[in-house]
Design an enzyme around this catalytic site. Sequence first.
Site, PDB file in Angstrom:
ATOM      1  N   GLU A 221      -8.367  -3.806   5.035  1.00 32.76           N
ATOM      2  CA  GLU A 221      -8.167  -3.647   3.600  1.00 32.76           C
ATOM      3  C   GLU A 221      -7.059  -4.552   3.078  1.00 32.76           C
ATOM      4  O   GLU A 221      -7.159  -5.091   1.963  1.00 32.76           O
ATOM      5  CB  GLU A 221      -7.852  -2.189   3.286  1.00 32.76           C
ATOM      6  CG  GLU A 221      -9.006  -1.241   3.521  1.00 32.76           C
ATOM      7  CD  GLU A 221      -8.623   0.216   3.369  1.00 32.76           C
ATOM      8  OE1 GLU A 221      -9.128   0.854   2.434  1.00 32.76           O
ATOM      9  OE2 GLU A 221      -7.827   0.699   4.189  1.00 32.76           O
TER      10      GLU A 221
ATOM     11  N   LYS B  60       3.384   0.918   3.105  1.00 36.12           N
ATOM     12  CA  LYS B  60       2.945  -0.044   4.120  1.00 36.12           C
ATOM     13  C   LYS B  60       2.892  -1.422   3.467  1.00 36.12           C
ATOM     14  O   LYS B  60       2.522  -1.549   2.292  1.00 36.12           O
ATOM     15  CB  LYS B  60       1.571   0.331   4.672  1.00 36.12           C
ATOM     16  CG  LYS B  60       1.564   1.608   5.481  1.00 36.12           C
ATOM     17  CD  LYS B  60       0.223   1.841   6.158  1.00 36.12           C
ATOM     18  CE  LYS B  60      -0.835   2.235   5.153  1.00 36.12           C
ATOM     19  NZ  LYS B  60      -2.112   2.626   5.830  1.00 36.12           N
TER      20      LYS B  60
ATOM     21  N   ARG C 127      -2.568  -1.965  -3.774  1.00 35.56           N
ATOM     22  CA  ARG C 127      -3.708  -1.050  -3.674  1.00 35.56           C
ATOM     23  C   ARG C 127      -3.485   0.104  -4.646  1.00 35.56           C
ATOM     24  O   ARG C 127      -2.519   0.855  -4.542  1.00 35.56           O
ATOM     25  CB  ARG C 127      -3.841  -0.509  -2.254  1.00 35.56           C
ATOM     26  CG  ARG C 127      -4.950   0.543  -2.125  1.00 35.56           C
ATOM     27  CD  ARG C 127      -5.046   1.072  -0.709  1.00 35.56           C
ATOM     28  NE  ARG C 127      -6.067   2.118  -0.616  1.00 35.56           N
ATOM     29  CZ  ARG C 127      -5.819   3.402  -0.362  1.00 35.56           C
ATOM     30  NH1 ARG C 127      -4.570   3.806  -0.175  1.00 35.56           N
ATOM     31  NH2 ARG C 127      -6.792   4.273  -0.299  1.00 35.56           N
TER      32      ARG C 127
ATOM     33  N   ARG D 132     -10.437  17.767   4.240  1.00 43.97           N
ATOM     34  CA  ARG D 132     -11.208  18.010   3.016  1.00 43.97           C
ATOM     35  C   ARG D 132     -12.589  18.553   3.360  1.00 43.97           C
ATOM     36  O   ARG D 132     -13.190  18.180   4.371  1.00 43.97           O
ATOM     37  CB  ARG D 132     -11.354  16.724   2.208  1.00 43.97           C
ATOM     38  CG  ARG D 132     -10.037  16.141   1.751  1.00 43.97           C
ATOM     39  CD  ARG D 132     -10.241  14.803   1.052  1.00 43.97           C
ATOM     40  NE  ARG D 132      -9.130  13.914   1.332  1.00 43.97           N
ATOM     41  CZ  ARG D 132      -9.187  12.586   1.247  1.00 43.97           C
ATOM     42  NH1 ARG D 132     -10.306  12.007   0.868  1.00 43.97           N
ATOM     43  NH2 ARG D 132      -8.138  11.856   1.538  1.00 43.97           N
TER      44      ARG D 132
ATOM     45  N   ASN E 204       0.878  -1.172   0.000  1.00 40.42           N
ATOM     46  CA  ASN E 204       0.000   0.000   0.000  1.00 40.42           C
ATOM     47  C   ASN E 204       0.910   1.215   0.000  1.00 40.42           C
ATOM     48  O   ASN E 204       1.488   1.582   1.023  1.00 40.42           O
ATOM     49  CB  ASN E 204      -0.905  -0.021   1.235  1.00 40.42           C
ATOM     50  CG  ASN E 204      -1.937   1.085   1.238  1.00 40.42           C
ATOM     51  OD1 ASN E 204      -1.830   2.056   0.499  1.00 40.42           O
ATOM     52  ND2 ASN E 204      -2.931   0.960   2.089  1.00 40.42           N
TER      53      ASN E 204
ATOM     54  N   HIS F 198     -12.810   4.014  -1.190  1.00 41.58           N
ATOM     55  CA  HIS F 198     -12.906   3.136  -0.016  1.00 41.58           C
ATOM     56  C   HIS F 198     -13.596   1.816  -0.359  1.00 41.58           C
ATOM     57  O   HIS F 198     -14.066   1.101   0.523  1.00 41.58           O
ATOM     58  CB  HIS F 198     -13.657   3.816   1.144  1.00 41.58           C
ATOM     59  CG  HIS F 198     -12.950   4.985   1.730  1.00 41.58           C
ATOM     60  ND1 HIS F 198     -13.620   6.094   2.213  1.00 41.58           N
ATOM     61  CD2 HIS F 198     -11.631   5.244   1.890  1.00 41.58           C
ATOM     62  CE1 HIS F 198     -12.753   6.972   2.661  1.00 41.58           C
ATOM     63  NE2 HIS F 198     -11.535   6.489   2.477  1.00 41.58           N
TER      64      HIS F 198
ATOM     65  N   ASN G  51      -9.470   9.654   8.443  1.00 44.46           N
ATOM     66  CA  ASN G  51      -9.115  11.016   8.030  1.00 44.46           C
ATOM     67  C   ASN G  51      -9.837  11.362   6.730  1.00 44.46           C
ATOM     68  O   ASN G  51     -10.282  12.479   6.524  1.00 44.46           O
ATOM     69  CB  ASN G  51      -7.605  11.144   7.856  1.00 44.46           C
ATOM     70  CG  ASN G  51      -7.163  12.592   7.719  1.00 44.46           C
ATOM     71  OD1 ASN G  51      -7.533  13.440   8.534  1.00 44.46           O
ATOM     72  ND2 ASN G  51      -6.396  12.894   6.685  1.00 44.46           N
ATOM     73  N   GLY G  52      -9.962  10.368   5.850  1.00 46.01           N
ATOM     74  CA  GLY G  52     -10.904  10.429   4.742  1.00 46.01           C
ATOM     75  C   GLY G  52     -12.162   9.698   5.181  1.00 46.01           C
ATOM     76  O   GLY G  52     -12.088   8.751   5.959  1.00 46.01           O
TER      77      GLY G  52
ATOM     78  N   GLY H   7     -10.807   4.166  11.377  1.00 46.67           N
ATOM     79  CA  GLY H   7     -10.275   4.670  12.647  1.00 46.67           C
ATOM     80  C   GLY H   7     -11.277   5.369  13.526  1.00 46.67           C
ATOM     81  O   GLY H   7     -11.418   5.058  14.713  1.00 46.67           O
TER      82      GLY H   7
END
Length: 382
Positions: A365, A14, A72, A222, A7, A161, A192-193, A311
Amino acid sequence: MTVLVLNCGSSSIKYQLIDPAGPTRLAKGIVERIGEDDGVADHAVALRRIIDELERECGPLAGLGLAAVGHRIVHGGDKFAEPTLVDDDVERVIEDLSPLAPLHNPPGLTALRLARRELPDVPHVAVFDTAFHQTLPPAAYTYALDRDLAARYGVRRYGFHGTSVSYVSRAAARLLDRDPADTNLVVLHLGNGASATAVRGGRSVDTSMGMTPLEGLVMGTRTGDIDPGALLYLHREAGLSVDDLDRLVNRSSGLLGLAGANDLREVHRLAKAGDAAAQLARELYCYRIRHYVGAYLAVLGRTHAIVFTAGVGENDSWVRSHSLGGLRHLGVEVDHVRNSFAGSRAQIISPDEADVTVLVIPTNEELEIARQASDLVTAPSS
């Protein structure tokens, strides 16, 4: 059989090594600050470090039964509706789609190319965040824009997502003891998104993010939904350039713009201390979620569950209860005792008698990418 999941971000990679059949996670880690003074030089050095670390921890990759490398990729446009075995042609299409996700696709493509070079004998599979939403009906994905212009430049709702929503939707059906094909859900991926998705029978039928990950819910930095006319006004009256507006709506708005902090934990702290801006920020955050939940209850008709994940969704009981407050007349209610103990595992947080079950389900994910990659490379050829 194992799958290496990568990712990649602009300054980090990651990774996880997963046996999806277990499922068992054999290793995980992250290389950060790529290209920075105190980090590694570039993505190539980062990937080589990941491979060296995996072999130190687990032994030679050749002896681990590596079935695939799963990548990803954020934006697949309307070109990719499922996980895809990567070849040079697929790489070129991903590169062509980069203008739709300039912050996300280029680093993902960089890692993909490097990994194919480092591990040339292993199948590489691209898993797209947008793929799950390719089932949106035209009325849900079409913008009321000049149709020829929209078609020429690919302007439509794509949604994001999707990898998380796919995983969580199946997990929710299992928890409800229902067939996924007969399960209607509103999935709230809050990090965060943040996004909301209406899932009917395992298929996305509406989602809050649009052509880019900007539209919809209030997010860490955002804006979410905003009148495009406001941006035209700021361009004319405040002299903001296109790049200025891009930075404004993507990097310095949302919770950060409203309260001075993009982390909800800090927003809560400020709100409890009496900060009026922080109090408004979290009220708006929850109001926008409630707005989309109500809309998607109407879209779905019979709704079996509302699912919180990611999260914030998994860990913030205040957001969960305030986002769904006042919806009892629609059969939606949160049990405050159950809600206060939720977070680390899949569980129900609504009263037993509620018409619509409310769930908290941790997303995974990386496991979803591993499973999709494994299923693709082990499927019998036709």
